[in-house]
Design an enzyme around this catalytic site. Structure first.
Site, PDB file in Angstrom:
ATOM      1  N   HIS A 271       0.816  -1.214   0.000  1.00  0.00           N
ATOM      2  CA  HIS A 271       0.000   0.000   0.000  1.00  0.00           C
ATOM      3  C   HIS A 271       0.851   1.265   0.000  1.00  0.00           C
ATOM      4  O   HIS A 271       0.330   2.364   0.203  1.00  0.00           O
ATOM      5  CB  HIS A 271      -0.935   0.003   1.214  1.00  0.00           C
ATOM      6  CG  HIS A 271      -2.198   0.770   0.990  1.00  0.00           C
ATOM      7  ND1 HIS A 271      -3.226   0.311   0.199  1.00  0.00           N
ATOM      8  CD2 HIS A 271      -2.599   1.985   1.422  1.00  0.00           C
ATOM      9  CE1 HIS A 271      -4.203   1.200   0.175  1.00  0.00           C
ATOM     10  NE2 HIS A 271      -3.845   2.220   0.911  1.00  0.00           N
TER      11      HIS A 271
ATOM     12  N   ASP B  55      -7.692   4.218   8.791  1.00  0.00           N
ATOM     13  CA  ASP B  55      -9.019   4.142   8.177  1.00  0.00           C
ATOM     14  C   ASP B  55      -9.199   2.858   7.372  1.00  0.00           C
ATOM     15  O   ASP B  55     -10.311   2.354   7.241  1.00  0.00           O
ATOM     16  CB  ASP B  55      -9.245   5.352   7.260  1.00  0.00           C
ATOM     17  CG  ASP B  55      -9.448   6.629   8.050  1.00  0.00           C
ATOM     18  OD1 ASP B  55      -9.982   6.559   9.172  1.00  0.00           O
ATOM     19  OD2 ASP B  55      -9.061   7.702   7.559  1.00  0.00           O
TER      20      ASP B  55
ATOM     21  N   GLU C 197     -13.392  12.712  12.607  1.00  0.00           N
ATOM     22  CA  GLU C 197     -12.710  13.075  11.368  1.00  0.00           C
ATOM     23  C   GLU C 197     -13.556  14.076  10.600  1.00  0.00           C
ATOM     24  O   GLU C 197     -14.780  14.129  10.774  1.00  0.00           O
ATOM     25  CB  GLU C 197     -12.461  11.842  10.479  1.00  0.00           C
ATOM     26  CG  GLU C 197     -11.327  10.969  10.947  1.00  0.00           C
ATOM     27  CD  GLU C 197     -10.888   9.947   9.905  1.00  0.00           C
ATOM     28  OE1 GLU C 197     -10.039   9.123  10.235  1.00  0.00           O
ATOM     29  OE2 GLU C 197     -11.393   9.983   8.755  1.00  0.00           O
TER      30      GLU C 197
END
Length: 530
Positions: free
Chosen positions: A109, A170, A281
């Site tokens: 990632h 997240d 958030e």
């Protein structure tokens, strides 16, 4: 004049030829040995429990960013920590003349080739299953997990014991070693700190091939250096992660603001309150009138009539996303508490949306979007993300310029923006933060459409990113990059500032040949660190 006898001349010539041959063969042996010591084929002779791939290596030249493609020489699929140590120790013993480097690759990632090693060795950390996950559920619960374990699998295992890690990212389909090498930040960080603030112990393989356990009390310099250390000092092969009781359910809330200052002030109010939400958030919505209609598939508007009449009219809006954890037997008390918290906020009343989901469903929410994007062929596209940490005192200046001048028509992905308390971070780690006590994470999570030359194309997005960075520089905002990327050591020195000397000293101590994580482009093998 007398000449020596012919027999003596023959003996002398034979002695000379013999000496020359011995010297020549000695040189050849040294040369051959040198070649083999730095020749990649020497990896084939290593005794490992797993295996090396020398042909099937193309997948290791790709990552989520999908912009850098650096082909390795080999991929190690380790079955043991010893495999990793043996490989690194072998390359370490080759010395500085060998160009081989090593990169640990988790769930790929990374964004800009950070987990790649051009003509080096990439270690597939997801193959490392030697450490069976162990959950300790005593007074101070923790889980021991492999560095190649995915956070989603850790969550599922811990939930069997009614426990869960305290801090998250997240997206949960990332490896433990990957996030701990950066920081690991999400909407819980204002209260729990990042993931690197919730680790008790690590097992690390250094750039010399040493396997070391480290913690606050044992090898503490390595422990703090590796956390947020961008893979520069060692490869995390095991982590002991602090746990807490897991809730059953989550009250999930979204509200909208039309004014940035009000939006930011409300966020700061919430992260400073003693009684507050468990997750906070914010994100920016640019020219997306249909967004509220999309929310109705999973959220319920508190006032359906008013919500149906709401129009963004092309305005830039700011969404505050909140979550409160609860167990089913506390639903009445929970609703009262949420009502009290919401009464303190100044959002647009017609834009209150709520839903209730399981704790697992909430934490794994981004994976739902991933599945949809993959089904449309939109996951494996370039992702020119830009992640910034902006001091609280400068966030309004930043928003005025970026959302008022640079990004005005549209965005090419979510834009996250939320404040974090610096007091929840350990300043002994390698993570680099702005100077102020409160700073904002601002994340431009862009996706670029392949071959597009328009506003959704890679070049346009990179130009926008450059403009944002240039503004931060010229306006002297005191910004720091999160998941940083620079091309020169001078830029890295500026990034670390006064902490550079400690960072470079740790590199010299734990990876003196600069074998590890070459894709970060901080240190180059064979070049002085000072």
């Amino acid at each position: 004049m007398r000449y020596p006898p012919v027999s003596i001349l023959k003996q002398t010539n034979m002695l000379f030829v013999r000496s020359f041959l011995i010297l020549f063969l000695s040189c050849m042996t040294i040369t051959i040995n040198l070649c083999f010591s730095s020749n990649p084929s020497s990896l084939r002779t290593l005794s490992v429990d797993g295996h090396f791939s020398f042909d099937e290596v193309h997948h290791a030249a790709k990552d989520f960013g999908n912009r850098f493609h650096l082909l390795p020489l080999a991929v190690l699929h380790p079955k043991s920590v010893s495999d990793i140590a043996t490989t690194i120790r072998h390359i370490w013993q080759m010395g500085p003349d060998s160009e081989l480097t090593v990169a640990a690759r988790g769930h790929s990632h990374s964004l800009q080739g950070q987990a790649q090693a051009h003509q080096g060795v990439v270690i597939n950390m997801e193959s490392l299953q030697v450490h069976k996950m162990h959950v300790y559920s005593g007074n101070y619960p923790y889980v021991d997990a492999s560095g190649g374990e995915l956070w989603i699998d850790i969550l599922r295992e811990c939930l069997k014991y009614g426990l869960a890690p305290k801090s998250w990212t997240d997206y949960l389909h990332l490896t433990v070693g990957g996030t701990l090498s950066n920081a690991g930040v999400s909407g819980q960080a204002f209260r729990q700190g990042p993931q690197i603030s919730n680790v008790n112990q690590l097992e690390v393989v250094t750039g010399k091939g040493e396997v070391l356990n480290c913690s606050e009390k044992q090898n503490s310099d390595l422990f703090h250096g590796v956390l947020g250390g961008l893979g520069q000092f060692g490869i995390i092969t095991r982590a002991r992660i602090s746990l807490e009781p897991a809730p059953d359910m989550v009250k999930w809330i979204r509200v909208l603001y039309s004014d940035f200052t009000t939006f930011a002030t409300d966020q700061e109010l919430l992260i400073g309150a003693e009684s507050t939400f468990d997750y906070i958030e914010g994100f920016v919505i640019i020219n997306r009138t249909s967004l509220l209609n999309n929310w109705r598939s999973s959220f319920d508007p508190q006032d359906p009539v008013q919500a149906s009449q709401f129009q963004s009219d092309g305005r830039t809006l700011y969404c505050l996303e909140l979550a409160k954890y609860f167990n089913r037997d506390r639903i009445d008390a929970l609703n009262e508490e949420v009502g009290n918290l919401l009464s303190q906020l100044r959002y647009m009343a017609s834009t209150l949306f709520l839903t209730e989901v399981s704790y697992l469903e909430f934490l794994d929410r981004v994976h739902v979007s991933e599945v949809k994007l993959r089904s449309k062929g939109l996951w494996e596209v370039p992702h020119p993300w830009l992640n910034l940490l902006i001091p609280k005192s400068k966030i309004n200046d930043f928003a005025d310029e970026v959302f008022g001048s640079i990004l005005t028509d549209t965005s090419n992905g979510p834009i996250l923006i939320y404040p974090v308390n610096k007091s929840k971070w350990d300043n002994r780690t390698s993570a680099v933060l702005p100077e102020e006590d409160i700073f904002y994470l601002v994340a431009f999570l862009n996706s670029a459409m392949p071959s597009s030359m328009g506003t959704d194309g890679l070049e346009h997005i990179l130009t926008q990113n450059k403009r944002i960075l240039e503004f931060c520089e010229t306006a002297r905002l005191g910004m720091k990059q999160y998941l940083p990327h620079y091309n020169t050591q001078g830029e890295w020195r500026a990034h670390f500032g006064p902490r550079w000397e400690v960072f470079a000293q740790r590199k010299s101590t734990y990876d003196p040949l600069a074998i590890l994580a070459p894709g970060q482009r901080i240190f180059q093998k064979g070049i002085s660190f000072s």
